[in-house]
Enzyme design. Structure first.
Site, PDB file in Angstrom:
ATOM      1  CD  GLN A 263      47.108  45.554  46.752  1.00  0.00           C
ATOM      2  OE1 GLN A 263      46.225  46.012  46.046  1.00  0.00           O
ATOM      3  NE2 GLN A 263      47.651  46.237  47.760  1.00  0.00           N
ATOM      4  CG  ASP A 334      42.821  47.032  49.741  1.00  0.00           C
ATOM      5  OD1 ASP A 334      42.685  47.979  50.527  1.00  0.00           O
ATOM      6  OD2 ASP A 334      43.509  47.088  48.698  1.00  0.00           O
ATOM      7  CD  GLU A 363      39.342  50.174  50.893  1.00  0.00           C
ATOM      8  OE1 GLU A 363      39.887  51.268  51.054  1.00  0.00           O
ATOM      9  OE2 GLU A 363      39.586  49.436  49.914  1.00  0.00           O
TER      10      GLU A 363
END
Length: 593
Positions: A263, A334, A363
């Site tokens: 991101q 993530d 995760e």
């Protein structure tokens, strides 16, 4: 007929997983019509080998056969099963029966000679003869070859410690803290994103929408004028500092794990250079991340279904390759469940083909099927629901599922009692005993576990507001100053737990887990075993009151590796009493006499 070959995942669509040196037990049902003797063989080879290795399978019962091979090289192995009906073995088997019945064997020996193509002198020599190789037309092979991915041992057995470098003055500060991490006994030091942090829409303390001068922002808002995913935050140090940290950690048998979060902050170079990689809103602005009603204005997610997906995917895969080039082989990823499944299957397979030593931790605190799909697609380890399993029933049911169900072939759990995002109410209200209980459960029930420190050993437990799992004054948004030598630190307990894990092979894998009856719903008992090494764990789940009860466990001697107590149990039911104000758990080493 060859049926029910196992282990396999989704009919062989995905590989099973093992760690270097592990054994792969292969089972199959192999049978034929009639009464002819059946032979079954296990075939296996590493993907780099051309020739197959063969091992005779052992008949167990009811047409069920089994054999095992050991994986001794990283990468992928193939395995399959073949079988045939053997006329010579059939003749030899029946010859023994006729001999035991006292029948004339003259003609039978002649039949055997025809089968063998050589003279057979007498019965004694006949039963000692080795069968000839099977004819090609006799042999039936299972319809497909199955695969096993072989990962480093640390994929099966690892102890993770998470810390924010910026709270320790950067990478050089982490270097100075390495002896502390080593003393605690962790072998993976996991760092949140180390990239430049965006300025636009930067979040303030406690996730405030507006930041104030001096606010450092969230490390997960990646990218600024200093660079993006292939850059270091200059406030943390230089690549020379990073390389020094990696080398120093390796000397202490600690591996550095990096957080990879796909991101961008609005300031990331990708936003300007590749706007086609992001989703545009009707007003022309880029869509920021949302989890309604939550809004993350400081983060732009990638559009994995963009028409320019190929260039995006290649670039993202190259982020991993970049950090592998800087000595990183373990990655915590993530929110992988918000990215395309196809991307992960392609990227991880390609990366591990070149670098089979890589480990990827998913995760993904999301729905079970999604978590399991990510594991099938290639993630080496997975976060779990452990944080939210606290009662005896919840723990027993969930631990049993992870250790015994077929999903264990591909889903490797990693237990975390806390993370920077998750402060469960058990820790908020349970005080020091709760932190000890959850650490003991995580460290003994799972071969892979981790914790977010120093928040854990210093028992940080104040939520941002009632009912929230967010920390008040969260380190995600500000610098913290930790007193690692504080008198009430749980560091000695954590050190002891990690020492027990290293010294006891039973705690280094998951599959032997077995629960034992205790006549008190607040006491949970389970054991694990590896060869002669056996560990029994008993925990008081009531963090406020002493609890006692009787455990069903065969007579033995037990030595408490936490408190040092030694007991001889001479009966099949034994008394246990645990006080949360003293020590709420036993970790017994069991000696059978």
């Amino acid at each position: 007929m060859i049926e029910s070959v196992r282990p396999q995942v989704d009919g062989g669509r995905y590989p099973i997983k093992r760690a270097l040196g592990d054994e792969v037990l292969v089972e199959a049902d192999v049978f034929t019509d009639g009464h002819d003797a059946v032979v079954a063989e296990l075939l296996f080879k590493h993907s780099e080998e051309k020739a197959w290795h063969s091992i005779p399978m052992e008949f167990r019962h009811n047409d069920h056969w089994a054999a095992a091979f050991r994986v001794e090289k990283l990468g992928r192995y193939q395995y399959t099963v073949r079988g045939w009906t053997d006329p010579f073995r059939t003749w030899q088997r029946d010859l023994v029966k006729r001999h035991e019945a006292g029948q004339d064997l003259t003609v039978d020996l002649q039949i055997g000679a025809e089968l063998l193509g050589a003279e057979i002198a007498d019965y004694e020599s006949a039963i000692d003869l080795a069968p000839p190789p099977p004819r090609e037309e006799w042999v039936v092979s299972f319809e497909k070859s199955l695969e096993v991915v072989v990962d480093p041992v640390r994929a099966r057995f690892s102890s993770w410690y998470e810390m924010f470098p910026r709270s320790f003055g950067g990478l050089r500060g982490v270097l100075e803290v390495l002896p502390y991490v080593e003393r605690l006994g962790f072998n993976v030091l996991y760092l949140p994103p180390v990239h430049p942090v965006g300025v636009s829409a930067r979040k303030g303390k406690n996730n405030a929408i507006a930041c104030k001068p001096g606010d450092v922002g969230s490390p997960w808002a990646i990218g600024s004028k200093e660079g993006g995913h292939k850059a270091l935050n200059p406030e943390l140090g230089t690549f020379d500092d990073f390389h020094a940290l990696v080398r120093a950690a390796e000397k202490r048998e600690i591996q550095i794990a990096l957080d990879i979060a796909f991101q961008c902050s609005p300031d990331h170079p990708y936003v300007k250079e590749h706007p086609e990689w992001f989703r545009a809103r009707p007003d022309g602005t880029i869509q920021y991340a949302e989890n309604p009603p939550k809004k993350y204005q400081d983060i732009y997610p990638f559009d994995f279904e963009t028409p320019a997906w190929q260039s995006l995917w290649e670039e993202l895969k190259s982020v991993f390759e970049f950090w592998v080039g800087h000595g990183v082989t373990i990655f915590r990823v993530d929110n992988p469940h918000t990215k395309a499944f196809a991307f992960w299957e392609w990227a991880i397979a390609d990366l591990k083909r070149k670098h089979p030593e890589l480990i990827f931790l998913a995760e993904a605190f999301t729905r079970p099927r999604v978590m399991h799909k990510l594991a099938k697609l290639g993630f080496t380890q997975s976060y779990t629901y452990f944080t939210w399993r606290n009662t005896k029933h919840e723990l027993t049911e969930y631990f049993t599922e992870l250790a015994t169900e077929p999903s264990r072939e591909y889903f490797r759990p990693n237990f975390w009692p806390n993370t920077p995002d998750i402060l469960h109410e058990t820790l908020q209200h349970g005080g020091r005993p709760a932190f000890i209980v959850r650490a003991v459960l995580a460290a003994t029930a799972a071969a892979n576990y981790g914790m977010y420190g120093p928040a854990y050993e210093l028992q940080e437990r104040t939520p941002r507001e009632p009912g929230s799992e967010e920390y008040l004054n969260s380190e995600k948004y500000e610098l913290k100053r930790w007193d690692l030598e504080r008198a009430d630190s749980l560091a000695p307990m954590i050190t002891r737990l990690n020492t027990l894990r290293r010294e006891n092979a039973a705690l280094q894998s998951d599959w032997s887990l077995q629960f034992h009856p205790v006549d008190n719903s607040q006491l949970i008992a389970y054991s694990k075993k590896a060869g002669d090494n056996e560990i029994l764990v008993v925990v008081n789940l009531d963090v406020h009151h002493p609890q006692s009860g009787w455990i069903d466990f065969a007579p033995c001697e037990v030595h408490d590796l936490l408190s040092g107590g030694h007991y001889r149990w001479t009966k099949p039911r034994n008394y246990i009493e645990l006080s949360p104000h003293k020590l709420p758990a036993h970790v017994f080493k069991v000696t059978r006499t």
